[in-house]
Design a protein around this motif. Structure first.
Motif, PDB file in Angstrom:
ATOM      1  N   ASP A  66       0.843  -1.188   0.000  1.00 10.04           N
ATOM      2  CA  ASP A  66       0.000   0.000   0.000  1.00 10.04           C
ATOM      3  C   ASP A  66       0.880   1.240   0.000  1.00 10.04           C
ATOM      4  O   ASP A  66       1.994   1.237   0.540  1.00 10.04           O
ATOM      5  N   SER A  67       0.354   2.324  -0.580  1.00  4.82           N
ATOM      6  CA  SER A  67       1.128   3.554  -0.730  1.00  4.82           C
ATOM      7  C   SER A  67       1.040   4.475   0.481  1.00  4.82           C
ATOM      8  O   SER A  67       1.780   5.457   0.566  1.00  4.82           O
ATOM      9  N   LEU A  68       0.126   4.162   1.422  1.00  7.04           N
ATOM     10  CA  LEU A  68      -0.020   5.003   2.616  1.00  7.04           C
ATOM     11  C   LEU A  68       0.593   4.305   3.832  1.00  7.04           C
ATOM     12  O   LEU A  68       0.169   3.211   4.209  1.00  7.04           O
ATOM     13  N   ASN A  69       1.562   4.963   4.456  1.00  2.92           N
ATOM     14  CA  ASN A  69       2.281   4.339   5.564  1.00  2.92           C
ATOM     15  C   ASN A  69       1.386   4.116   6.786  1.00  2.92           C
ATOM     16  O   ASN A  69       1.565   3.146   7.525  1.00  2.92           O
ATOM     17  N   LYS A  70       0.386   4.986   6.992  1.00  8.90           N
ATOM     18  CA  LYS A  70      -0.486   4.790   8.156  1.00  8.90           C
ATOM     19  C   LYS A  70      -1.300   3.504   8.017  1.00  8.90           C
ATOM     20  O   LYS A  70      -1.612   2.847   9.014  1.00  8.90           O
ATOM     21  N   ARG A  71      -1.630   3.148   6.781  1.00  7.43           N
ATOM     22  CA  ARG A  71      -2.327   1.865   6.578  1.00  7.43           C
ATOM     23  C   ARG A  71      -1.374   0.706   6.858  1.00  7.43           C
ATOM     24  O   ARG A  71      -1.774  -0.306   7.444  1.00  7.43           O
ATOM     25  N   ILE A  72      -0.141   0.827   6.429  1.00 11.86           N
ATOM     26  CA  ILE A  72       0.843  -0.228   6.673  1.00 11.86           C
ATOM     27  C   ILE A  72       1.030  -0.436   8.172  1.00 11.86           C
ATOM     28  O   ILE A  72       1.105  -1.574   8.655  1.00 11.86           O
ATOM     29  N   LYS A  73       1.064   0.646   8.939  1.00 14.18           N
ATOM     30  CA  LYS A  73       1.186   0.526  10.394  1.00 14.18           C
ATOM     31  C   LYS A  73      -0.014  -0.214  10.979  1.00 14.18           C
ATOM     32  O   LYS A  73       0.133  -1.040  11.887  1.00 14.18           O
ATOM     33  N   PHE A  74      -1.201   0.078  10.463  1.00 16.93           N
ATOM     34  CA  PHE A  74      -2.399  -0.638  10.906  1.00 16.93           C
ATOM     35  C   PHE A  74      -2.295  -2.124  10.571  1.00 16.93           C
ATOM     36  O   PHE A  74      -2.586  -2.982  11.415  1.00 16.93           O
ATOM     37  N   LEU A  75      -1.878  -2.436   9.361  1.00 14.34           N
ATOM     38  CA  LEU A  75      -1.760  -3.832   8.934  1.00 14.34           C
ATOM     39  C   LEU A  75      -0.731  -4.586   9.778  1.00 14.34           C
ATOM     40  O   LEU A  75      -0.926  -5.757  10.090  1.00 14.34           O
ATOM     41  N   ASN A  76       0.341  -3.911  10.161  1.00 13.88           N
ATOM     42  CA  ASN A  76       1.334  -4.539  11.038  1.00 13.88           C
ATOM     43  C   ASN A  76       0.733  -4.858  12.405  1.00 13.88           C
ATOM     44  O   ASN A  76       1.027  -5.908  12.993  1.00 13.88           O
ATOM     45  N   GLN A  77      -0.122  -3.963  12.894  1.00 15.16           N
ATOM     46  CA  GLN A  77      -0.828  -4.224  14.156  1.00 15.16           C
ATOM     47  C   GLN A  77      -1.708  -5.464  14.043  1.00 15.16           C
ATOM     48  O   GLN A  77      -1.750  -6.305  14.945  1.00 15.16           O
ATOM     49  N   VAL A  78      -2.419  -5.550  12.919  1.00 11.49           N
ATOM     50  CA  VAL A  78      -3.331  -6.681  12.707  1.00 11.49           C
ATOM     51  C   VAL A  78      -2.567  -7.996  12.648  1.00 11.49           C
ATOM     52  O   VAL A  78      -2.932  -8.975  13.320  1.00 11.49           O
ATOM     53  N   THR A  79      -1.510  -8.037  11.855  1.00  7.45           N
ATOM     54  CA  THR A  79      -0.762  -9.296  11.694  1.00  7.45           C
ATOM     55  C   THR A  79      -0.115  -9.730  13.007  1.00  7.45           C
ATOM     56  O   THR A  79      -0.022 -10.919  13.303  1.00  7.45           O
ATOM     57  N   GLU A  80       0.295  -8.751  13.819  1.00  2.00           N
ATOM     58  CA  GLU A  80       0.872  -9.082  15.129  1.00  2.00           C
ATOM     59  C   GLU A  80      -0.212  -9.577  16.083  1.00  2.00           C
ATOM     60  O   GLU A  80      -0.033 -10.589  16.779  1.00  2.00           O
ATOM     61  N   LEU A  81      -1.355  -8.883  16.117  1.00  2.64           N
ATOM     62  CA  LEU A  81      -2.458  -9.273  16.988  1.00  2.64           C
ATOM     63  C   LEU A  81      -2.944 -10.681  16.672  1.00  2.64           C
ATOM     64  O   LEU A  81      -3.222 -11.477  17.582  1.00  2.64           O
ATOM     65  N   LEU A  82      -3.043 -10.991  15.390  1.00  3.89           N
ATOM     66  CA  LEU A  82      -3.586 -12.289  14.966  1.00  3.89           C
ATOM     67  C   LEU A  82      -2.511 -13.374  14.881  1.00  3.89           C
ATOM     68  O   LEU A  82      -2.818 -14.525  14.555  1.00  3.89           O
TER      69      LEU A  82
END
Length: 242
Positions: A105-121
């Protein structure tokens, strides 16, 4: 609410031919919770009602199984271009854990969210990259490195094909998720797809519960891509191939 969520998700998943374990159902509920909570402070999705998230995000993501029938048997290497809040990549990873998935994704704030998700799950063999498709499509570590590229990004078929086909191996697949009628997009898109060393194998149209028509365009990469593609950042959207 959790029981209602799980009941509806099981029903919609099974309608797509997907059977989820208790662990997977719990992961989807956690994903839903963090999506809704984060969406209060960050614009991730306009779809927030529980039933809509299950149908329009989760079940829609599962629909790839309609055109890649062995999805639950192979450890495909897959990239999701313009993944946004993680669709379809994260639902596919939860439902088919053996897949190796990259989220771009081109937006870093989305990437940070996705990193949270992958870590949580606690998801394995999934990575995120921040940047533009045109740039990574020319990167030797990513160019023609994937069995399958998927995208639900909002772009016409010509533009989306130039973003995505550079990532696909010869013989691999690009499958864009599209909504509404495709006739006009296909007129221009077929020429672009041919220039990008690929061909449309089939188009699968279907309807989700209480939703407009959806389509998956199954595009097969037939040869190595000319080095001129993808063109520099911005051009695929400003001057789509024909």
């Amino acid at each position: 609410m959790k029981e209602e969520f799980i009941c509806l998700l099981e029903k919609e998943a099974e309608s797509m031919g997907v059977r989820l374990t208790e662990k997977q159902l719990e992961q989807f509920y956690q994903y839903y919770e963090i999506l809704i909570e984060t969406n209060k402070v960050m614009n991730l999705t306009a779809i927030t009602e529980m039933g809509d998230v299950i149908v329009k995000h989760f079940a829609d993501s599962f629909s790839l199984l309609r055109v890649v029938q062995d999805l639950n048997e192979k450890d495909y290497c897959m990239i999701d271009v313009g993944t946004g809040a993680g669709f379809p990549g994260i639902p596919l990873k939860i439902a088919f854990p053996q897949l190796k998935i990259t989220l771009l994704d081109s937006l870093n704030k989305r990437i940070k969210f996705l990193n949270q998700v992958t870590e949580l799950l606690n998801l394995d063999y999934i990575k995120t990259i921040h940047g533009r498709a045109e740039d990574f499509g020319n990167n030797k570590d990513y160019r023609e490195a994937y069995d399958i590229c998927v995208s639900r990004a909002v772009a016409n078929l010509s533009t989306l094909s130039e973003y995505c086909l550079p990532f696909v191996k010869v013989g691999g697949l690009f499958v864009p998720y599209k909504s509404g009628k495709l006739e006009e997009e296909l007129v221009n898109g077929k020429g672009a797809i041919k220039k990008l060393s690929a061909e449309i194998e089939c188009i699968d149209s279907f309807q989700l519960t209480n939703c407009d028509e959806r389509s998956l365009v199954k595009i097969r990469k037939t040869d190595h891509l000319n080095k001129r593609y993808p063109r520099k950042a911005g051009l695929p959207s400003k001057e789509p191939l024909k």
